[in-house]
Design a protein around this motif. Structure first.
Motif: not given
Ligand code: RIB
Ligand code: CA
Length: 309
Positions: A8-10, A13-15, A37-39, A122-125, A240-242
Motif C-alpha cells: 500500500t501507498d496508504t 482509500d488505502d486506509a 505513491g500517494n505520499v 496491491a493498492l499502490g504503484p 478504488p482500493d476498498p
C-alpha cells in the motif's frame, strides 16, 4: 481463513481498504508492505500504522519498501488525499514501528512461508512487486491470487487521459507485474467510478455509525471529497482500493470480467495506459474486472466500519 498480504501507498482509500481487510471475519492480514505513491514512503508507512491501529490489529508487521519508481521520479497525489495522505488529519508519529526487512524480500519470503495460500493485494504503484519479481520471477505463482488496484482498461484515466495513477507512477514496474505468470485480477479505475462511489450523504453516514472506524473513514476522506467537488465538479468521490479489497475478499461482487493480456504504455503519450491485448500467452493473462455490484461493495464496507470500534 484467507491470509492477506497488502502492499500500500496508504492514502485515504488505502486506509479504508486496510480497515475492511482487518474487519472481515474470514480474513487475516499477515503483513503490510509500504511503497511510495500517494505520499512519500515514510508517510505511507506512518499511515499504514495508523490504519492498523484504528483497526485494532497493531500486531501486523509492516515492511518498508521502495521510496520511488524503478526508473522515474516519484509523483505523489497529496492534492487528492491531503499533505499527510489521510485528509490532513495529522495523527502524528505511527503507533506501530516497522520491521527491518525490506518489503521486497518480505514478499518473496512470505509467499513461500504461506505455501501458495496467501492472497496478495496491491493498492499502490507496483514497484515493490517488480523488485520482488526480480528476486523471484515466479513470485505471483506462489500466491493463490494477486489482486491489483490499478489500470484503466476502458482507457478512461484519472491522472492522464488514459492512465490510472498507480500504473502511471511506475509503468515499468507494472509492465513486469502484468507480464509475470500467476493468477492476477486487475480492479481498475473504471470499477471504482462505477461501483465504489461515496456520496456526501454516505460519507456522513460513516461518522454517524458511532465507531472508531466510521469516524476515521469519515475524517480521512475530507480532502478527497473537497478535491472531487472543487476540481472535478463531482458530488461524490470513488474508493478504488476498498473495492479492490472487497473483490479480493468476495469475488462474487464481480458481475462481469475478462481474462486477457495487459500491455502497459511506457512512452510519454501513453505512459501508464493499460491496453488489453490478445497477444499475451494465456498463462500470463490478467482477469480484468469490467463491472461489479455497487450495493454489495457498500454493504461490505459499512459492515466493516460498523464492526471496528
Ligand atoms: O488511482 C487510484 C489509486 O491511486 C488508488 O490506489 C489511490 O490510493 C492511489 O494510490
Ligand atoms: Ca493506493
Amino acid at each position: 481463513m484467507v491470509k492477506l498480504i497488502i502492499d500500500t501507498d496508504t492514502g485515504a482509500d488505502d486506509a479504508i481498504g486496510l480497515l475492511m481487510a482487518a474487519a472481515h471475519p474470514g480474513a487475516e492480514i499477515v503483513a503490510v508492505t509500504t511503497v511510495a505513491g500517494n505520499v512519500p514512503l515514510d508517510q505511507a508507512t506512518t499511515n499504514a500504522g495508523w490504519s492498523l491501529h484504528v483497526a485494532g490489529v497493531s500486531d501486523v508487521p509492516i515492511f518498508i519498501g521502495c521510496d520511488g519508481p524503478l526508473v522515474r521520479p516519484l509523483e505523489t497525489a497529496t492534492e487528492v488525499h491531503g499533505a499527510d495522505g489521510l485528509g490532513d488529519t495529522n495523527f502524528g508519529p505511527s503507533p506501530i514501528g516497522p520491521q527491518h526487512e525490506h518489503a521486497a524480500t518480505a514478499l518473496v519470503r512470505l509467499a513461500v512461508e504461506h505455501d501458495g495460500e496467501a492472497v496478495l493485494i496491491a493498492l499502490g504503484p507496483l514497484t515493490n512487486l517488480a523488485v520482488a519479481l526480480a528476486i523471484d520471477p515466479l513470485l505471483l505463482t506462489r500466491f493463490s491470487h494477486t489482486v491489483i488496484m490499478g489500470g484503466a482498461p476502458d482507457m478512461v484515466g484519472n491522472v492522464s487521459d488514459m492512465a490510472e495513477f498507480n500504473i502511471w507512477v511506475d509503468p515499468e514496474a507494472a509492465a513486469k507485474v502484468f507480464d509475470a505468470p500467476g493468477r492476477k485480477t486487475m480492479v481498475g479505475w473504471n470499477v471504482a467510478m462505477s461501483a465504489a462511489q461515496v456520496s456526501r450523504q454516505a460519507r456522513a453516514q460513516m461518522a454517524q455509525l458511532g465507531t472508531a472506524a466510521g469516524r476515521f473513514a469519515h475524517d480521512v476522506t475530507a480532502v478527497v471529497e473537497k478535491f472531487c467537488a472543487a476540481e472535478l465538479g463531482l458530488d461524490f468521490f470513488a474508493l478504488p482500493d476498498p473495492i479492490a479489497v472487497a473483490i479480493a475478499l468476495d469475488p462474487s461482487i464481480v458481475t462481469r470480467d475478462q481474462a486477457i493480456g495487459i500491455k502497459v504504455g511506457l512512452g510519454d503519450e501513453a505512459r501508464g495506459a493499460t491496453f488489453p491485448t490478445w497477444l499475451t500467452p494465456d498463462a500470463r493473462a490478467t482477469t480484468i474486472v469490467w463491472e461489479a455490484d455497487a450495493d454489495a461493495f457498500s454493504a461490505q464496507m459499512f459492515a466493516a466500519l460498523r464492526r471496528l470500534d
